[in-house]
Design a protein around this motif. Sequence first.
Motif, short mmCIF file in Angstrom:
data_model
loop_
_atom_site.label_atom_id
_atom_site.label_comp_id
_atom_site.label_asym_id
_atom_site.label_seq_id
_atom_site.Cartn_x
_atom_site.Cartn_y
_atom_site.Cartn_z
N LEU A 33 0.82 -1.21 0.00
CA LEU A 33 0.00 0.00 0.00
C LEU A 33 0.85 1.26 0.00
O LEU A 33 0.32 2.37 0.06
CB LEU A 33 -0.96 0.01 1.19
CG LEU A 33 -1.96 -1.15 1.26
CD1 LEU A 33 -2.91 -0.95 2.43
CD2 LEU A 33 -2.71 -1.32 -0.04
N GLU A 34 2.17 1.07 -0.04
CA GLU A 34 3.12 2.18 -0.06
C GLU A 34 2.91 3.13 1.12
O GLU A 34 2.86 4.34 0.98
CB GLU A 34 3.00 2.95 -1.38
CG GLU A 34 3.28 2.07 -2.60
CD GLU A 34 3.05 2.80 -3.91
OE1 GLU A 34 3.27 4.02 -3.97
OE2 GLU A 34 2.64 2.12 -4.88
N LEU A 35 2.82 2.53 2.32
CA LEU A 35 2.63 3.31 3.53
C LEU A 35 3.98 3.77 4.07
O LEU A 35 5.00 3.13 3.84
CB LEU A 35 1.89 2.47 4.58
CG LEU A 35 0.51 1.98 4.15
CD1 LEU A 35 -0.10 1.11 5.25
CD2 LEU A 35 -0.41 3.13 3.79
N GLN A 41 1.48 -0.62 12.36
CA GLN A 41 1.35 -2.08 12.36
C GLN A 41 0.35 -2.61 13.39
O GLN A 41 0.62 -3.54 14.14
CB GLN A 41 2.71 -2.75 12.53
CG GLN A 41 3.65 -2.43 11.38
CD GLN A 41 4.85 -3.33 11.34
OE1 GLN A 41 5.04 -4.19 12.19
NE2 GLN A 41 5.68 -3.14 10.33
N ASN A 42 -0.84 -2.00 13.40
CA ASN A 42 -1.95 -2.50 14.21
C ASN A 42 -3.25 -2.12 13.50
O ASN A 42 -3.23 -1.40 12.50
CB ASN A 42 -1.89 -1.97 15.65
CG ASN A 42 -1.96 -0.47 15.71
OD1 ASN A 42 -2.92 0.15 15.25
ND2 ASN A 42 -0.93 0.16 16.26
N LEU A 43 -4.38 -2.59 13.99
CA LEU A 43 -5.65 -2.36 13.30
C LEU A 43 -6.05 -0.88 13.25
O LEU A 43 -6.58 -0.42 12.24
CB LEU A 43 -6.76 -3.19 13.94
CG LEU A 43 -6.59 -4.71 13.84
CD1 LEU A 43 -7.71 -5.42 14.57
CD2 LEU A 43 -6.49 -5.17 12.39
N ASP A 44 -5.78 -0.14 14.31
CA ASP A 44 -6.09 1.30 14.30
C ASP A 44 -5.24 2.03 13.26
O ASP A 44 -5.75 2.88 12.53
CB ASP A 44 -5.87 1.92 15.68
CG ASP A 44 -6.91 1.48 16.68
OD1 ASP A 44 -8.05 1.15 16.27
OD2 ASP A 44 -6.60 1.45 17.89
N ALA A 45 -3.96 1.70 13.21
CA ALA A 45 -3.08 2.32 12.22
C ALA A 45 -3.49 1.92 10.81
O ALA A 45 -3.41 2.72 9.86
CB ALA A 45 -1.63 1.93 12.48
N LEU A 46 -3.95 0.68 10.64
CA LEU A 46 -4.41 0.22 9.34
C LEU A 46 -5.61 1.06 8.89
O LEU A 46 -5.65 1.55 7.77
CB LEU A 46 -4.78 -1.26 9.40
CG LEU A 46 -5.35 -1.85 8.12
CD1 LEU A 46 -4.36 -1.75 6.97
CD2 LEU A 46 -5.76 -3.30 8.34
N TRP A 47 -6.58 1.23 9.77
CA TRP A 47 -7.75 2.05 9.44
C TRP A 47 -7.33 3.46 9.05
O TRP A 47 -7.76 3.99 8.02
CB TRP A 47 -8.71 2.10 10.63
CG TRP A 47 -9.83 3.06 10.41
CD1 TRP A 47 -9.94 4.34 10.88
CD2 TRP A 47 -10.99 2.83 9.60
NE1 TRP A 47 -11.10 4.92 10.43
CE2 TRP A 47 -11.77 4.01 9.63
CE3 TRP A 47 -11.46 1.76 8.85
CZ2 TRP A 47 -12.97 4.15 8.96
CZ3 TRP A 47 -12.66 1.89 8.18
CH2 TRP A 47 -13.41 3.07 8.24
N ILE A 53 -4.18 7.82 4.21
CA ILE A 53 -2.82 7.89 3.68
C ILE A 53 -2.69 7.18 2.34
O ILE A 53 -2.04 7.66 1.42
CB ILE A 53 -1.80 7.29 4.68
CG1 ILE A 53 -1.81 8.10 5.98
CG2 ILE A 53 -0.40 7.26 4.08
CD1 ILE A 53 -0.98 7.49 7.08
N MET A 54 -3.34 6.04 2.21
CA MET A 54 -3.23 5.22 1.01
C MET A 54 -3.75 5.97 -0.21
O MET A 54 -4.71 6.72 -0.12
CB MET A 54 -4.06 3.94 1.21
CG MET A 54 -4.04 2.99 0.06
SD MET A 54 -5.08 1.54 0.38
CE MET A 54 -6.71 2.24 0.09
N TYR A 55 -3.09 5.75 -1.33
CA TYR A 55 -3.53 6.35 -2.59
C TYR A 55 -4.85 5.73 -3.02
O TYR A 55 -4.99 4.51 -3.00
CB TYR A 55 -2.49 6.15 -3.68
CG TYR A 55 -1.19 6.86 -3.42
CD1 TYR A 55 -1.11 8.25 -3.53
CD2 TYR A 55 -0.06 6.16 -3.05
CE1 TYR A 55 0.07 8.92 -3.27
CE2 TYR A 55 1.13 6.82 -2.80
CZ TYR A 55 1.19 8.19 -2.91
OH TYR A 55 2.37 8.85 -2.66
#
Length: 101
Positions: A33-35, A41-47, A53-55
């Motif tokens: 995802l080019e983060l 590296q956890n579910l909150d950060a993923l959300w 952030i993700m394109y």
Amino acid sequence: MNYTKYFIPKERVLDFSKCKYLGEIHQVIQQELELPEWYGQNLDALWDSITGIMYVPADITIIFKPETEQSQELTSEISKIIDVFKEAAQEYNEITLHVEM
């Protein structure tokens, strides 16, 4: 000037089939995802990452066909990650999700 190319969803494949540890899953996410390096590296950060952030637009395919017993043990974590992506796809029309299990 043709701007059509800017609206074509970027295809991203997250294949977790060979991952043996949760950290490896998040490394795949971060890389594909080019983060940024500071991705949590956890579910909150993923959300936060996929909704801010993700394109986008993005066409995301998640593949999880465990190749080892260790990979199989990650099934519940993979399910949680898929749920985050599903929720984001429902809330944001710029994300399309496919899951192969």
